[in-house]
Design a protein around this motif. Structure first.
Motif, short mmCIF file in Angstrom:
data_model
loop_
_atom_site.label_atom_id
_atom_site.label_comp_id
_atom_site.label_asym_id
_atom_site.label_seq_id
_atom_site.Cartn_x
_atom_site.Cartn_y
_atom_site.Cartn_z
N ILE A 248 0.83 -1.20 0.00
CA ILE A 248 0.00 0.00 0.00
C ILE A 248 0.87 1.25 0.00
CG2 ILE A 248 -1.67 1.32 1.37
CD1 ILE A 248 -2.87 -1.04 -0.12
N LEU A 249 1.93 1.24 0.79
CA LEU A 249 2.83 2.38 0.88
C LEU A 249 3.47 2.71 -0.47
CD1 LEU A 249 4.08 4.29 3.07
CD2 LEU A 249 6.00 2.70 3.12
N VAL A 250 3.74 1.71 -1.27
CA VAL A 250 4.33 1.92 -2.59
C VAL A 250 3.27 2.19 -3.64
CG1 VAL A 250 5.63 0.78 -4.43
CG2 VAL A 250 6.39 0.56 -2.07
N SER A 251 2.14 1.52 -3.58
CA SER A 251 1.11 1.61 -4.62
C SER A 251 0.44 2.97 -4.68
CB SER A 251 0.04 0.54 -4.40
OG SER A 251 0.60 -0.73 -4.51
N ILE A 252 0.11 3.55 -3.54
CA ILE A 252 -0.62 4.81 -3.52
C ILE A 252 0.18 5.94 -4.19
CG2 ILE A 252 -1.56 6.60 -2.01
CD1 ILE A 252 -2.64 4.35 -0.26
N PRO A 253 1.46 6.14 -3.85
CA PRO A 253 2.22 7.20 -4.55
C PRO A 253 2.39 6.92 -6.04
CG PRO A 253 3.34 6.61 -2.52
CD PRO A 253 2.22 5.63 -2.71
N VAL A 254 2.57 5.67 -6.42
CA VAL A 254 2.72 5.35 -7.85
C VAL A 254 1.45 5.70 -8.61
CG1 VAL A 254 2.96 3.44 -9.49
CG2 VAL A 254 4.51 3.61 -7.55
N VAL A 255 0.32 5.35 -8.07
CA VAL A 255 -0.96 5.66 -8.73
C VAL A 255 -1.17 7.17 -8.79
CG1 VAL A 255 -3.46 5.47 -8.49
CG2 VAL A 255 -2.04 3.46 -8.21
N LEU A 256 -0.92 7.85 -7.70
CA LEU A 256 -1.14 9.30 -7.68
C LEU A 256 -0.18 10.04 -8.62
CD1 LEU A 256 -1.75 9.97 -3.89
CD2 LEU A 256 -3.42 9.91 -5.73
N LEU A 257 1.07 9.63 -8.66
CA LEU A 257 2.05 10.32 -9.50
C LEU A 257 1.90 9.98 -10.98
CD1 LEU A 257 5.22 10.08 -7.25
CD2 LEU A 257 3.81 12.09 -7.72
N SER A 258 1.26 8.85 -11.29
CA SER A 258 1.11 8.50 -12.70
C SER A 258 -0.26 8.85 -13.26
CB SER A 258 1.40 7.01 -12.90
OG SER A 258 0.48 6.24 -12.18
N CYS A 259 -1.27 8.99 -12.44
CA CYS A 259 -2.63 9.28 -12.93
C CYS A 259 -3.00 10.75 -12.84
CB CYS A 259 -3.65 8.47 -12.15
SG CYS A 259 -3.53 6.70 -12.44
N ILE A 260 -2.75 11.37 -11.72
CA ILE A 260 -3.18 12.76 -11.49
C ILE A 260 -2.60 13.72 -12.54
CG2 ILE A 260 -3.13 14.68 -9.85
CD1 ILE A 260 -4.98 12.54 -8.87
N PRO A 261 -1.30 13.66 -12.88
CA PRO A 261 -0.78 14.61 -13.87
C PRO A 261 -1.40 14.45 -15.27
CG PRO A 261 1.03 13.66 -12.64
CD PRO A 261 -0.21 12.90 -12.26
N LEU A 262 -1.94 13.29 -15.58
CA LEU A 262 -2.52 13.07 -16.90
C LEU A 262 -3.97 13.54 -17.01
CD1 LEU A 262 -1.13 9.52 -17.70
CD2 LEU A 262 -0.37 11.70 -18.60
N LEU A 263 -4.62 13.83 -15.90
CA LEU A 263 -6.04 14.19 -15.95
C LEU A 263 -6.30 15.46 -16.76
CD1 LEU A 263 -7.24 13.40 -12.34
CD2 LEU A 263 -7.78 12.17 -14.43
N ARG A 264 -5.52 16.49 -16.52
CA ARG A 264 -5.77 17.77 -17.19
C ARG A 264 -5.55 17.69 -18.71
NH1 ARG A 264 -3.83 23.49 -14.69
NH2 ARG A 264 -5.58 24.64 -15.55
N PRO A 265 -4.41 17.13 -19.19
CA PRO A 265 -4.24 17.02 -20.65
C PRO A 265 -5.29 16.13 -21.32
CG PRO A 265 -2.15 16.59 -19.54
CD PRO A 265 -3.19 16.70 -18.49
#
Length: 51
Positions: A24-41
């Motif tokens: 969980i400690l590794v998965s949450i940052p990976v998901v947030l750092l890879s998904c959130i920046p792509l939402l706007r474009p």
């Protein structure tokens, strides 16, 4: 990107067998750092493609 994450996650899970909290400690940052920046474009492209 979407096909690499599950593959790497499965490899990591089978190779190192981490505990649940570490996973969980590794998965949450990976998901947030890879998904959130792509939402706007992606939203911009979707709006631009509407007729």
């Amino acid at each position: 990107m979407a096909s690499k994450r599950p593959g790497l996650g499965l490899y990591f899970r089978l190779r190192f067998q981490p505990s649940f909290w570490f996973h969980i400690l590794v998965s949450i940052p990976v998901v947030l750092l890879s998904c959130i920046p792509l939402l706007r474009p992606l939203k911009g492209r979707l709006v631009a493609r509407q007729d």
